[in-house]
Design a protein around this motif. Sequence first.
Motif, PDB file in Angstrom:
ATOM      1  N   SER A   1       0.835  -1.207   0.000  1.00 59.15           N
ATOM      2  CA  SER A   1       0.000   0.000   0.000  1.00 59.15           C
ATOM      3  C   SER A   1       0.867   1.254   0.000  1.00 59.15           C
ATOM      4  N   ARG A   2       2.042   1.192   0.676  1.00 59.81           N
ATOM      5  CA  ARG A   2       2.938   2.359   0.681  1.00 59.81           C
ATOM      6  C   ARG A   2       3.504   2.604  -0.723  1.00 59.81           C
ATOM      7  N   ARG A   3       3.844   1.469  -1.377  1.00 55.98           N
ATOM      8  CA  ARG A   3       4.408   1.616  -2.726  1.00 55.98           C
ATOM      9  C   ARG A   3       3.406   2.288  -3.678  1.00 55.98           C
ATOM     10  N   ARG A   4       2.104   1.877  -3.568  1.00 56.70           N
ATOM     11  CA  ARG A   4       1.064   2.456  -4.432  1.00 56.70           C
ATOM     12  C   ARG A   4       0.845   3.936  -4.125  1.00 56.70           C
ATOM     13  N   GLY A   5       0.864   4.290  -2.863  1.00 53.94           N
ATOM     14  CA  GLY A   5       0.553   5.652  -2.422  1.00 53.94           C
ATOM     15  C   GLY A   5       1.700   6.634  -2.628  1.00 53.94           C
ATOM     16  N   ALA A   6       2.926   6.166  -2.842  1.00 53.19           N
ATOM     17  CA  ALA A   6       4.078   7.072  -2.944  1.00 53.19           C
ATOM     18  C   ALA A   6       4.093   7.784  -4.299  1.00 53.19           C
ATOM     19  N   PRO A   7       4.421   9.127  -4.355  1.00 53.19           N
ATOM     20  CA  PRO A   7       4.455   9.857  -5.643  1.00 53.19           C
ATOM     21  C   PRO A   7       5.613   9.383  -6.520  1.00 53.19           C
ATOM     22  N   SER A   8       5.377   9.275  -7.870  1.00 56.73           N
ATOM     23  CA  SER A   8       6.439   8.777  -8.738  1.00 56.73           C
ATOM     24  C   SER A   8       7.382   9.926  -9.103  1.00 56.73           C
ATOM     25  N   LEU A   9       8.616   9.596  -9.404  1.00 59.77           N
ATOM     26  CA  LEU A   9       9.659  10.583  -9.677  1.00 59.77           C
ATOM     27  C   LEU A   9       9.367  11.367 -10.970  1.00 59.77           C
ATOM     28  N   SER A  10       8.746  10.625 -11.982  1.00 54.95           N
ATOM     29  CA  SER A  10       8.523  11.267 -13.277  1.00 54.95           C
ATOM     30  C   SER A  10       7.482  12.394 -13.182  1.00 54.95           C
TER      31      SER A  10
END
Lengths: 186, 124
Positions: free
Chosen positions: B112-121
């Motif tokens: 769930s943390r991975r999904r919620g984290a903002p992407s670098l791009s």
Amino acid sequence: MEQAELIAAAQQGDRAAFDELVRQTFVDTFTLACRLTGNEEDARDVVQDAYLRAWRAIGKFRGEAQFSTWMYRITANASATHLRKRHRHRTEPLDEVTEPADMRPETQPATAFDSADTLEHVAAAINELPPKLRSVVVLKDVYDLPHEAIAEELGISVAAAKVRLHRARRRLRDELYEQGAEAHAV
Amino acid sequence: MRCDEVAALLPTLVDGTVPPNLAVEHHVESCLRCQAELARYRRLLRTLQQLRTRYIEPTPGLLGETLAALEEAAERRAVRSILSGRRLKYAGAIGGTAVATAATAALLIARSRRRGAPSLSLAS
């Protein structure tokens, strides 16, 4: 089956082998329990407790001493525990000398010691000793256990065991050779 | 040394485990009373040793009672051992379930943390 084989089998949990060890040593253990407690009623409890302890601890028996000597030590320890419990419940003095119930001259050890029945008189004189002295003299002078083993099983120091032995021998000597003691005191 | 002083030492000296000092030895050698006293203690010791083989016959039935008490104790021990084995199994099962639950929870949280984290791009 040899005793060593019985011991090895009992150590593997063979109850029948242990029962056979009980049968082989029972009279000896009962005799020691009687000598230590001074009566057959207490000896019954002590002997049963001793074999229960032996069964629980048989795995620890390493054969450095004879099985009978190992049983003597367990019996001594069981007897000390029993006498301590009895003392708490009945408040009997453990240290004081109890007077013999039958005071007729012909039944007194001092006058009867030279009769043919000497062993019985010595056994009776041992019974008259206070339990703490009786235990030590029985274990040392009758069963030839070392002071260290006696001290360990009775929960006392080696020095205390030696002092008790000294006192026990002296009291026995006084009981059995009273006339000699009087002569000597002159 | 006096006779009473020597007599007080004899109960300890009689078995020969403690060597007597010279004064005691000399006194006993020259004193008939103390020799007689030592002889009494020696005789007492010999008689005590003989008691070892003077057996007392156990009360009838006591051997059987003792064997029965042993049997009972062995049964109680076996039951205790089975019960403690079961307890271990239960404890193992509960422990295993707890570990599996914790691992699943950790996995779900990580996802769930991975999904919620903002992407670098997107940030650039």
